[in-house]
Every structure is written in structure tokens, then in C-alpha cells.
Design an enzyme around this catalytic site. Structure first.
Site, PDB file in Angstrom:
ATOM      1  N   TYR A   1     -10.193  -2.013   0.421  1.00 38.59           N
ATOM      2  CA  TYR A   1      -9.043  -1.405  -0.256  1.00 38.59           C
ATOM      3  C   TYR A   1      -9.308   0.097  -0.439  1.00 38.59           C
ATOM      4  O   TYR A   1      -8.455   0.933  -0.118  1.00 38.59           O
ATOM      5  CB  TYR A   1      -8.811  -2.083  -1.620  1.00 38.59           C
ATOM      6  CG  TYR A   1      -7.584  -1.585  -2.334  1.00 38.59           C
ATOM      7  CD1 TYR A   1      -6.350  -2.182  -2.125  1.00 38.59           C
ATOM      8  CD2 TYR A   1      -7.654  -0.493  -3.203  1.00 38.59           C
ATOM      9  CE1 TYR A   1      -5.208  -1.720  -2.771  1.00 38.59           C
ATOM     10  CE2 TYR A   1      -6.521  -0.028  -3.844  1.00 38.59           C
ATOM     11  CZ  TYR A   1      -5.308  -0.645  -3.629  1.00 38.59           C
ATOM     12  OH  TYR A   1      -4.179  -0.175  -4.269  1.00 38.59           O
TER      13      TYR A   1
ATOM     14  N   HIS B   1       0.826  -1.219   0.000  1.00 35.01           N
ATOM     15  CA  HIS B   1       0.000   0.000   0.000  1.00 35.01           C
ATOM     16  C   HIS B   1       0.861   1.270   0.000  1.00 35.01           C
ATOM     17  O   HIS B   1       0.432   2.309   0.494  1.00 35.01           O
ATOM     18  CB  HIS B   1      -0.992   0.007   1.165  1.00 35.01           C
ATOM     19  CG  HIS B   1      -2.102  -0.992   0.993  1.00 35.01           C
ATOM     20  ND1 HIS B   1      -3.372  -0.646   0.582  1.00 35.01           N
ATOM     21  CD2 HIS B   1      -2.120  -2.340   1.134  1.00 35.01           C
ATOM     22  CE1 HIS B   1      -4.129  -1.744   0.508  1.00 35.01           C
ATOM     23  NE2 HIS B   1      -3.383  -2.788   0.839  1.00 35.01           N
ATOM     24  N   THR B   2       2.057   1.161  -0.538  1.00 46.78           N
ATOM     25  CA  THR B   2       2.896   2.362  -0.672  1.00 46.78           C
ATOM     26  C   THR B   2       2.679   3.028  -2.029  1.00 46.78           C
ATOM     27  O   THR B   2       2.926   4.220  -2.166  1.00 46.78           O
ATOM     28  CB  THR B   2       4.390   2.008  -0.556  1.00 46.78           C
ATOM     29  OG1 THR B   2       4.689   0.978  -1.504  1.00 46.78           O
ATOM     30  CG2 THR B   2       4.746   1.520   0.834  1.00 46.78           C
ATOM     31  N   ASP B   3       2.215   2.253  -3.020  1.00 50.44           N
ATOM     32  CA  ASP B   3       2.229   2.797  -4.403  1.00 50.44           C
ATOM     33  C   ASP B   3       1.316   4.008  -4.546  1.00 50.44           C
ATOM     34  O   ASP B   3       1.731   5.055  -5.042  1.00 50.44           O
ATOM     35  CB  ASP B   3       1.968   1.703  -5.453  1.00 50.44           C
ATOM     36  CG  ASP B   3       0.679   0.918  -5.313  1.00 50.44           C
ATOM     37  OD1 ASP B   3      -0.084   1.159  -4.355  1.00 50.44           O
ATOM     38  OD2 ASP B   3       0.421   0.065  -6.195  1.00 50.44           O
TER      39      ASP B   3
ATOM     40  N   GLY C   1      -7.627 -14.657  -9.052  1.00 54.30           N
ATOM     41  CA  GLY C   1      -8.067 -14.378  -7.695  1.00 54.30           C
ATOM     42  C   GLY C   1      -7.095 -14.844  -6.628  1.00 54.30           C
ATOM     43  O   GLY C   1      -7.456 -14.974  -5.461  1.00 54.30           O
ATOM     44  N   ALA C   2      -5.838 -15.100  -7.001  1.00 55.14           N
ATOM     45  CA  ALA C   2      -4.848 -15.568  -6.023  1.00 55.14           C
ATOM     46  C   ALA C   2      -3.869 -14.459  -5.656  1.00 55.14           C
ATOM     47  O   ALA C   2      -2.789 -14.724  -5.135  1.00 55.14           O
ATOM     48  CB  ALA C   2      -4.105 -16.772  -6.571  1.00 55.14           C
TER      49      ALA C   2
ATOM     50  N   LEU D   1      -2.175 -12.623  -7.661  1.00 51.08           N
ATOM     51  CA  LEU D   1      -1.018 -12.596  -8.571  1.00 51.08           C
ATOM     52  C   LEU D   1      -1.255 -11.655  -9.749  1.00 51.08           C
ATOM     53  O   LEU D   1      -0.547 -11.698 -10.747  1.00 51.08           O
ATOM     54  CB  LEU D   1      -0.704 -14.013  -9.069  1.00 51.08           C
ATOM     55  CG  LEU D   1      -0.292 -14.996  -7.967  1.00 51.08           C
ATOM     56  CD1 LEU D   1      -0.192 -16.418  -8.517  1.00 51.08           C
ATOM     57  CD2 LEU D   1       1.043 -14.598  -7.348  1.00 51.08           C
TER      58      LEU D   1
ATOM     59  N   ASP E   1       1.049  -3.157  -9.796  1.00 49.05           N
ATOM     60  CA  ASP E   1       0.714  -4.344 -10.585  1.00 49.05           C
ATOM     61  C   ASP E   1       1.082  -4.139 -12.056  1.00 49.05           C
ATOM     62  O   ASP E   1       1.767  -4.963 -12.666  1.00 49.05           O
ATOM     63  CB  ASP E   1      -0.782  -4.663 -10.480  1.00 49.05           C
ATOM     64  CG  ASP E   1      -1.244  -4.842  -9.052  1.00 49.05           C
ATOM     65  OD1 ASP E   1      -0.381  -4.963  -8.171  1.00 49.05           O
ATOM     66  OD2 ASP E   1      -2.462  -4.854  -8.811  1.00 49.05           O
TER      67      ASP E   1
ATOM     68  N   SER F   1      -5.604  -9.573 -13.339  1.00 54.05           N
ATOM     69  CA  SER F   1      -6.288  -8.480 -14.051  1.00 54.05           C
ATOM     70  C   SER F   1      -5.287  -7.552 -14.728  1.00 54.05           C
ATOM     71  O   SER F   1      -5.473  -7.167 -15.883  1.00 54.05           O
ATOM     72  CB  SER F   1      -7.236  -7.724 -13.122  1.00 54.05           C
ATOM     73  OG  SER F   1      -6.560  -7.287 -11.981  1.00 54.05           O
TER      74      SER F   1
END
Ligand code: GLA
Length: 380
Positions: free
Chosen positions: A221, A33-35, A122-123, A125, A172, A128
Site C-alpha cells: 500500500y 486509491h483515489t483518496d 481483517g475483511a 471492511l 474509511d 480499524s
């Protein structure tokens, strides 16, 4: 995967794909959560990917198929409304199409499109982001462009923020777009600036996917995103990265509610951990890097409150394993997956035993994957 894609494309659309692109999944290595707070982050692209094939059509229709869904999503020429229900996966390529004009790119008006993946969906990774980047590559090249990789990273983030509606940062898309085998991608999200950091030999990655995901994960989120913005505002800075609070006595920071102080503390200290990890990686000191990974998890648990009892049990179990350098939740949190950086000696039996400890509590073992690093998105 390439020949499977060609076969399925032929079966679905009766022609072969003119363009094929591949985009990998990613592991969030460090920088939780730094991005979107303007901070730094480290990620690694993996050897599992989303593949997209595309053939242009002259009638403007756009037909989308996926190996994860039955049937076609058939959109009339020019239709750009968000899709819902079972067809909502199409919002990722549609969001890319919606983004293109803002980046001076053009896509073909009509096409047949097939996505296939060996990346668990949904893992945590980033399937999306992989779908966005693979789509961006085929659209751009089919539209006649030779795009810059960084441009497509920004296109994909625009798609996610503005079209899909998730207020994510650049992690991501940046890692999926720019990753390379045996390298970590470092991103300073303020620029953004990107750099590659060689992964020292002896670092292996395992991911353990918990069977639980908080039902409100998207809402949670967005809530953390909002809390961070409010904390920055209370501190009088544009983004938390600008708060000069490294080493602060957090009890004494004026103007912050207790929640704001916890969120800010996680972000500020996490940015410092990323810096320390880069230095340790350059020294090849995996023991130090591993301790930073586990410290990140403890900070998520205590300050950012985006962990779960399942993620904590995995980290507690892995932390005490002699073959593990460090472990932490990876991605947004509130369920999802734990990544462990392990030694070469950590094997399937070790992973199974970790799973058994969890199964004794939850009834089911987490899915475990030994993931290798891989190259970022590109045209095949
Ligand atoms: C998700 C988001 C990223 C990042 C992480 C948390 O994966 O998509 O942008 O914010 O959560 O670090």
C-alpha cells in the site's frame, strides 16, 4: 450488542459504562486509491459495527479490553508510547487520544474502555476506522465536548496516518463517520467535501472475503502511495487529481515511466468512473453503475496491479452471474475482499455456488456476507 457490551463491561470492570458509541464498517463502493491522490470516492456504511463503552477513572490509569483479545492492556497515567504485539490494537484509541489536542479536543485522563464488534476483522471492511471513530466519540463526549462529525473524521485519519503510521486517505474514516442508511457517502478528498447520494432501490451488497492476504500488504500500500506521488511529481502537479489527462493517449504521455503511467492511468480513470457513477446513481441506472464497478476492478488488475488471482476469480465468477450488477475488489487490494452489487434475487444459494467455484480452486470457500447499509458513527 448494547446489552452484551453492558454485561461484558460489568464483568470486566465491575461498573457499567458511562458512555457508549458505535461506529460501522464500510464498503469501498468505487474510487480505488483515489483518496490520497486528492480524488473522489464513494463508500457505504454497513450494519455491522464496533461498539465502545467507557467509564472515567480518577487515578489517570487507562485500561483497555476487547472481545477479540484475552486480558487487559493497562497503561499508566500519561503513557502514550505505541503498543506492540497482542496489544497493538490499542494504538487506534491511543492514536485518537494523541490526535485530540491538535483539534482542540480533550479526553478524560483516566478511564476503563471496552471494545466489542460484530464486524469481521481483517475483511477489508475498515474495522480499524470503526474502532477509531467509536473511540473518538466516547473520548470527546466524556471530555465534555459536543463534537462535529467531520472533526472526528479528521481526528481518526490523523490517528491512522500519524500514530498508527498507515498513509491512508480519507475514505474509511469519512464513510464510517458520516454514512447513513440507504445512502452512499461521496467524498471530494481535496476539500474535503462530503455529500450523500441516495442508493437506488434494487441495489444489494454482498462481500466475499478471500482466504489470502498478501504478507506485505501494508508495504505494498505504501509503495503504491509512493508511486502515485512520484507520478504526480513527474507530471508537474501536486496530486494526480490535478493531472489534466482524462482521455489521454497514455502511450504518449511524456515524462512518465511505464510503472508511473499505469498507476496514474488507474487513478485518473477511476476518478472519472466515480463521476460517471454519481450521474448514473442519480438516474437510478444500476446497470451502468455495475459496469463501472467491474471496470474499476479490471483497472486494478491491469494498471494498479493491486489485485490477486483469488480476487480476479471472484470477479470473473460474479461478473457472469445474471443476478449481479457488478463486482470489484474493495479496499486496498493485494488480497482481502470483493464486493458485488447484486439484484434482490441474488441469494444465499447463489453466494454458495460462487463459493464452490472458488473452493474448487483454493480448497476453501470465501466467507460471504449479505450486508445492509447502516448509519455512521455516533453516541448511543
Ligand atoms: C484502504 C485505505 C483507504 C483507501 C483504500 C483504497 O482502504 O485505508 O484510504 O486508500 O485502501 O482505495
Amino acid at each position: 450488542m448494547k446489552s452484551a457490551l453492558f454485561n461484558r463491561f460489568q464483568l470486566t470492570f465491575g461498573v457499567t459504562p458511562e458512555f457508549v458509541a458505535r461506529a460501522p464498517g464500510r464498503i469501498e463502493f468505487l474510487g480505488n486509491h483515489t483518496d490520497y491522490n486528492g480524488g473522489t470516492v464513494l463508500g457505504v456504511a454497513i450494519d455491522r459495527a464496533v461498539w465502545v463503552g467507557l467509564t472515567r477513572r480518577s487515578d489517570g490509569r487507562r485500561r483497555f479490553a476487547s472481545d477479540q483479545r484475552v486480558g487487559l492492556v493497562d497503561l499508566a497515567a500519561g503513557a502514550m508510547e505505541r503498543t506492540t504485539g497482542d496489544a497493538c490494537w490499542v494504538n487506534y484509541p491511543l492514536g485518537v487520544l494523541a490526535a485530540f489536542p491538535n483539534f482542540g479536543l480533550a479526553a478524560p485522563a483516566g478511564f476503563d474502555f471496552l471494545a466489542m464488534t460484530d464486524l469481521p476483522v481483517g475483511a477489508g471492511l475498515s474495522s480499524s476506522a470503526a474502532l477509531e471513530l467509536a473511540s473518538a466519540w466516547v473520548f470527546a463526549v466524556a471530555g465534555g465536548a459536543s463534537p462535529e462529525r467531520e472533526t472526528l473524521v479528521k481526528v481518526a485519519r490523523w490517528a491512522e496516518n500519524e500514530f498508527v503510521g498507515v498513509p491512508c486517505g480519507l475514505l474509511d474514516q469519512g464513510v464510517v463517520g458520516l454514512g447513513a442508511r440507504d445512502q452512499l457517502v461521496w467524498i471530494d478528498c481535496r476539500g474535503p467535501h462530503f455529500a450523500m447520494i441516495p442508493l437506488p432501490a434494487g441495489a444489494h451488497f454482498w462481500v466475499f472475503n478471500t482466504p489470502t492476504r498478501h504478507a506485505l500488504v501494508d508495504g505494498l500500500y505504501a509503495e503504491r502511495h509512493r508511486e502515485c506521488r512520484l507520478a504526480a511529481r513527474a507530471l508537474g502537479v501536486a496530486q494526480l487529481v490535478d493531472a489534466n489527462l482524462a482521455g489521454a493517449d497514455w502511450e504518449q504521455v511524456a515524462g512518465l515511466s511505464s510503472v508511473a503511467a499505469k498507476r496514474a492511468r488507474h487513478v485518473v480513470e477511476e476518478i472519472a468512473r466515480v463521476g460517471a457513477a454519481v450521474a448514473a446513481l442519480r438516474q437510478g441506472d444500476l446497470a451502468v453503475v455495475g459496469r463501472l464497478l467491474t471496470a474499476s476492478h479490471r483497472s486494478s488488475q491491469r494498471w494498479f496491479e493491486n489485485s490477486t488471482v483469488e480476487l480476479d476469480l471472484l470477479v470473473d465468477t460474479l461478473e457472469n452471474h445474471p443476478g449481479v450488477w457488478g463486482a470489484r475488489l474493495t479496499g486496498g487490494g493485494f488480497g482481502g475482499a470483493v464486493m458485488a452489487m447484486t439484484m434482490a434475487t441474488f441469494d444465499e444459494d447463489d453466494a454458495r455456488r460462487v463459493g464452490e467455484v472458488c473452493a474448487a480452486q483454493w480448497g476453501t470457500a470465501p466467507e460471504s456476507m449479505h450486508l445492509r447499509t447502516g448509519d455512521g458513527a455516533g453516541l448511543i
